[in-house]
Design an enzyme around this catalytic site. Structure first.
Site, PDB file in Angstrom:
ATOM      1  N   THR A 385     -24.067  70.692 114.723  1.00  0.00           N
ATOM      2  CA  THR A 385     -24.830  69.628 114.112  1.00  0.00           C
ATOM      3  C   THR A 385     -24.899  68.510 115.129  1.00  0.00           C
ATOM      4  O   THR A 385     -24.141  68.508 116.087  1.00  0.00           O
ATOM      5  CB  THR A 385     -24.082  69.207 112.836  1.00  0.00           C
ATOM      6  OG1 THR A 385     -24.003  70.351 112.006  1.00  0.00           O
ATOM      7  CG2 THR A 385     -24.730  68.067 112.100  1.00  0.00           C
ATOM      8  N   SER A 456     -24.098  69.722 101.669  1.00  0.00           N
ATOM      9  CA  SER A 456     -23.854  69.368 103.069  1.00  0.00           C
ATOM     10  C   SER A 456     -22.747  68.328 103.174  1.00  0.00           C
ATOM     11  O   SER A 456     -22.490  67.577 102.229  1.00  0.00           O
ATOM     12  CB  SER A 456     -25.141  68.789 103.668  1.00  0.00           C
ATOM     13  OG  SER A 456     -24.901  68.293 104.954  1.00  0.00           O
TER      14      SER A 456
HETATM   15  O1  DON Z   1     -24.422  70.381 106.527  1.00  0.00           O
HETATM   16  C1  DON Z   1     -23.247  70.614 106.778  1.00  0.00           C
HETATM   17  O2  DON Z   1     -22.314  70.116 106.199  1.00  0.00           O
HETATM   18  C2  DON Z   1     -22.930  71.585 107.925  1.00  0.00           C
HETATM   19  N1  DON Z   1     -24.007  72.500 108.102  1.00  0.00           N
HETATM   20  C3  DON Z   1     -22.646  70.806 109.163  1.00  0.00           C
HETATM   21  C4  DON Z   1     -22.233  71.683 110.314  1.00  0.00           C
HETATM   22  C5  DON Z   1     -21.658  70.932 111.441  1.00  0.00           C
HETATM   23  O3  DON Z   1     -21.474  69.755 111.384  1.00  0.00           O
HETATM   24  C6  DON Z   1     -21.262  71.728 112.620  1.00  0.00           C
HETATM   25  N2  DON Z   1     -20.836  70.872 113.677  1.00  0.00           N
HETATM   26  N3  DON Z   1     -19.956  70.940 114.392  1.00  0.00           N
END
Ligand code: DON
Length: 573
Positions: A385, A456
């Protein structure tokens, strides 16, 4: 060449020259994609950009200097990240934008992916064994949710000043002409090469014979053409026509279920931000289907009732309190939170003073609680992310987190279109009690249903003081996102830290299950020992989150910090 420079040289020039601000406005920044320097900290009075990549941060700064506002810059930065930060920057994922404008207006744009129409509650459960097949929810074509990012960028255009055609230009150039990659990116691409091979019928540009090394140039011609179609046709350049056909062909060839109708029907949502006060500061953050709003609200309110500053930073006492608050909030997340368009979530109760007081009634400052005993509260009524933080000269603040979910998402590149698709379906609870890739468990509230948004943790956040911008913050990190944002806020508000320290001090994390405190490697060992004596299990993990924080330093001067844990970069003028 990519090098790291930890101070403000470029910026000091304009800070020491009173005419510099005026001179800078309207000037184009020279961006050299083949030679750049990563800058971790910045100061400025007229505009700040912090994000996961120097080239994208410079694109944002250039847009601000040319008269664009923070939303213009955010759109251009997100598009540039889709090119220069392929592990997370994206066209094929989704995200959230929280903004607070100079005139006081605030917005929360939800462009989270949705489950395709063909999705079913038990689509990842093996019919024979009855067990969830997490391989399918985490990698490959069946793991993909219908992407929302492009719709989100066009939704944000309502608040922009410059034409989209101009905002997307730098991204097209970076994709078409290429840019030099860092050692970190080279390593990440190399270590995903087998998965890229496995999940794609034609070899994507991200795999290089003999492997990548720092200083190599990544050219993405197909992606440049996709971006050009979006420049020409708007959102339809992605959700319809040639690009849509490529996505659907990709699905058909490899067992995915996203259809033309899924793409054409994708809709962003304008939500009402979650807002509340914490010790004289005003927090504006993302509501459901982001769980950060509810959890930050719960955790900060539970903390507000106790004088945490007097306990001291990184003492066993303060870490234990924060841990217990986190444990309780994450237990509620697993039970109650999900897409508010599909289920009724008792948000008002979850954040009410009475409920939170009750929640902490069994808190014991000398001993660890047990997650097995904590359970979600009783309610009567029914590693990818990326984050960007931007502020402009008019006090417009934009906080955006977007995601492909895992690093490089599903690892599926849309053949001919050159962009990666997310593996966001794993953010649903694929089976009650079965942990997803971030160890989060859930049940009915976050079960899969057609067109539903998966819960999320992304928590783009803005903090005001005296009704003026004080902080813009957010981070990736799966379930750790919320505790990282929480700790950034506490580090500044309670422990009086500057932006740099608030972001870079070692972190800890508790998410109810598993019942353990995760700590980063450099977390103080003596505090860990004291916590173990109180009954806590300590789990050392490699560093997490890349927090991007802008904070008012004093007067009208802002400071920004880009997390030391990545190639993240801060710019300001
Ligand atoms: O929306 C969410 O909570 C996850 N898909 C976030 C994933 C994420 O932050 C990965 N990063 N390191």
């Amino acid at each position: 060449m990519v090098s790291l420079k930890c101070l403000f040289t470029g910026i000091i020039l304009c800070l020491t020259n009173p005419l510099a601000h005026a001179q800078n406005i309207g000037r184009k920044i020279k961006i050299n994609p083949y030679h750049y320097t990563i800058q971790k900290d910045a100061e400025g009075k007229n505009g700040m950009v912090v994000c996961a990549h120097t080239l994208a941060a410079k694109v944002g700064m250039d847009i601000l200097m040319q008269g664009g506002n923070a939303v213009d810059a955010a759109i251009a930065v997100q598009l540039a990240l889709a090119v220069v930060y392929p592990g997370a920057g994206n066209l094929g994922g989704g995200g959230f934008m929280v903004a607070r404008f100079g005139d006081g207006k605030r917005i929360a744009l939800d462009f989270r992916e949705v489950a395709p129409a063909g999705a079913t509650e038990d689509m990842y459960v093996d019919k024979k064994t009855g067990e969830a097949n997490l391989q399918l929810s985490q990698e490959g074509h069946l793991a993909c949710g219908v992407p929302g990012t492009v719709a989100g960028l066009f939704a944000a255009m309502k608040y922009a000043k410059l034409p989209f055609e101009k905002l997307i230009r730098p991204a097209i150039a970076l994709a078409d002409k290429g840019f030099v990659i860092s050692e970190r990116e080279a390593n990440a691409l190399n270590s995903t090469a087998d998965e890229f091979r496995k999940n794609n019928t034609s070899l994507p540009v991200f795999v290089r014979q003999g492997g990548w090394k720092a200083g190599d140039t990544l050219v993405q011609k197909e992606l440049a053409r996709t971006l050009t179609r979006i420049q020409r046709d708007g959102a339809k350049g992605f959700y319809e026509g040639e690009t849509a056909k490529m996505i659907v062909d990709e699905m058909k060839n490899s067992g995915g279920i996203i259809s033309f109708a899924d793409l054409k029907n994708y809709k962003f949502e304008e939500r009402v931000p979650d807002e509340f006060d914490y010790r004289g500061y005003h927090i504006i953050t993302m509501p459901l289907p982001g769980s950060g709003g509810v959890l930050l609200h719960q955790m900060l309110k539970m903390l507000e009732a106790r004088p945490i500053a007097s306990y001291g930073f990184h003492t066993a006492k303060s870490v234990q309190l924060i841990t217990e608050v986190e444990r309780r909030a994450y237990a509620d997340r697993s039970e109650y939170l999900g897409d508010p368009d599909f289920i009724k979530v008792p948000v008002k109760t979850l954040v009410s003073d009475t409920y939170l007081k009750e929640r902490m009634a069994d808190y014991d400052s000398a001993h660890a609680s047990m997650s097995a005993a904590i359970k979600p509260g009783y309610i009567k009524e029914s590693d990818q992310t990326t984050h960007l933080s931007i502020i402009d000269k008019d006090g417009n603040c934009v906080s955006v987190t977007t995601t492909l979910n895992g690093t490089y998402g599903s690892k599926c590149v849309v053949a001919g279109a050159g962009f990666l698709l997310n593996n966001e379906m794993d953010d649903f609870s694929v089976q009650p009690g079965v942990p997803n890739q971030y160890g989060a468990v859930g049940g009915e509230a976050n079960a899969i249903a057609p067109h539903k948004r998966m819960l999320s943790s992304m928590s783009p956040t803005i903090v005001l003081k005296d009704d003026k911008p004080f902080m813009v913050v957010g981070t990736p990190g799966g379930t750790t996102i919320i505790t990282s944002v929480l700790q950034s806020i506490i580090n500044v508000v309670d422990f009086g830290m500057n932006a740099h320290d608030a972001v870079n001090e070692p972190k800890f994390h508790h998410q109810w299950l598993p019942d353990q405190i995760d700590v980063e490697k450099d977390f103080p060992a003596d505090v860990c020992r004291q916590l173990q004596d109180m009954g806590y299990k300590i789990n050392e993990r490699k560093p997490w989150s890349h927090t991007e924080l802008i904070k008012l330093k004093g007067g009208t001067l802002y400071e920004a910090a880009a997390d030391k844990r990545g190639d993240d970069d801060a710019e300001g003028y």
